[in-house]
Design an enzyme around this catalytic site. Structure first.
Site, mmCIF file in Angstrom:
data_model
loop_
_atom_site.group_PDB
_atom_site.id
_atom_site.type_symbol
_atom_site.label_atom_id
_atom_site.label_comp_id
_atom_site.label_asym_id
_atom_site.label_seq_id
_atom_site.Cartn_x
_atom_site.Cartn_y
_atom_site.Cartn_z
ATOM 1 C CE LYS A 173 12.764 -92.866 -42.083
ATOM 2 N NZ LYS A 173 12.293 -91.471 -41.948
ATOM 3 N NE ARG A 216 3.232 -84.081 -38.736
ATOM 4 C CZ ARG A 216 3.714 -85.189 -39.247
ATOM 5 N NH1 ARG A 216 3.437 -85.514 -40.467
ATOM 6 N NH2 ARG A 216 4.473 -85.994 -38.531
HETATM 7 O O1 PNS Z 1 11.293 -85.732 -42.120
HETATM 8 P P1 PNS Z 1 11.793 -86.644 -41.030
HETATM 9 O O2 PNS Z 1 12.036 -88.039 -41.574
HETATM 10 O O3 PNS Z 1 10.914 -86.633 -39.817
HETATM 11 O O4 PNS Z 1 13.218 -86.041 -40.593
HETATM 12 C C1 PNS Z 1 13.967 -86.637 -39.563
HETATM 13 C C2 PNS Z 1 15.394 -86.038 -39.471
HETATM 14 C C3 PNS Z 1 16.065 -86.052 -40.823
HETATM 15 C C4 PNS Z 1 15.299 -84.617 -39.001
HETATM 16 C C5 PNS Z 1 16.158 -86.907 -38.437
HETATM 17 O O5 PNS Z 1 16.029 -88.246 -38.780
HETATM 18 C C6 PNS Z 1 17.640 -86.547 -38.377
HETATM 19 O O6 PNS Z 1 18.011 -85.549 -37.793
HETATM 20 N N1 PNS Z 1 18.497 -87.395 -39.012
HETATM 21 C C7 PNS Z 1 19.921 -87.211 -39.085
HETATM 22 C C8 PNS Z 1 20.670 -88.198 -38.180
HETATM 23 C C9 PNS Z 1 20.773 -87.654 -36.754
HETATM 24 O O7 PNS Z 1 21.281 -86.576 -36.511
HETATM 25 N N2 PNS Z 1 20.253 -88.432 -35.796
HETATM 26 C C10 PNS Z 1 20.219 -88.062 -34.411
HETATM 27 C C11 PNS Z 1 19.013 -87.199 -34.100
HETATM 28 S S1 PNS Z 1 18.998 -86.645 -32.436
#
Ligand code: PNS
Length: 157
Positions: free
Chosen positions: A41, A90
């Site tokens: 990212k 939010r």
């Molecule tokens: O702050 P963000 O970027 O909205 O957080 C997103 C996050 C880290 C919670 C999400 O991208 C995540 O859970 N990433 C880990 C990979 C994963 O488990 N992916 C499947 C989600 S169902």
């Protein structure tokens, strides 16, 4: 005893995130703030920097731990023996994606609950990406992020 993981990119942590962390710490015995390792990212702050900033701005909260993870969130939550994933909401626009992730995580492990905490209204428009854009373009982000974050962001410019 109920424990929760509050996951996110935190690039950088905002006062909206801090509000969710503080309120979660009042509801749960222990909260792990879990910073995702997401080098693809192209974050402004690397993983170590994000973890260090969060540690600094939450040092007055005793029942939290700051950690990082890579891979699937649900695997991390299981490894840590935690019960709940906390997500901040939010606006209605957050709901659809969060709903998808909550259901996917439940499909992956039905014993781990996702709980949503509504943001404080004063932070409902706040996001890390907006904060970065406003700051990059010279706008004032005071009261939206901790002062130390402004300092670190300014150093990055
Ligand atoms: O702050 P963000 O970027 O909205 O957080 C997103 C996050 C880290 C919670 C999400 O991208 C995540 O859970 N990433 C880990 C990979 C994963 O488990 N992916 C499947 C989600 S169902």
């Amino acid at each position: 005893m109920k424990n929760a993981v509050y996951p996110g990119s935190f690039d950088p942590i905002t006062n909206g995130h801090l509000d969710i962390i503080r309120r979660s710490a009042q509801v749960f015995d222990k909260v792990i703030v879990a910073v995702v390792d997401n080098p693809n990212k192209n974050p402004m702050f690397n993983l170590e920097e994000r973890v260090a900033i969060i540690k600094q701005v939450t040092k007055d909260i005793s029942n939290i731990e700051i950690d990082s993870f890579s891979g699937l969130l649900i695997n991390y939550v299981k490894e840590k023996n935690m019960d709940v994933i906390i997500k901040g909401l939010r606006a209605v626009s957050d709901f659809e994606y969060e709903f998808q992730m909550a259901l996917m995580n439940r499909k992956l492990d039905k014993d781990i609950e996702t709980l949503f905490m509504m943001t404080n209204s004063q932070y409902s428009y706040l996001s890390s990406s907006l904060v970065k854009e406003v700051h990059r373009l010279g706008g004032c982000i005071k009261e939206l992020v901790p002062d130390i974050v402004i300092e670190k962001m300014t150093n990055k410019l």
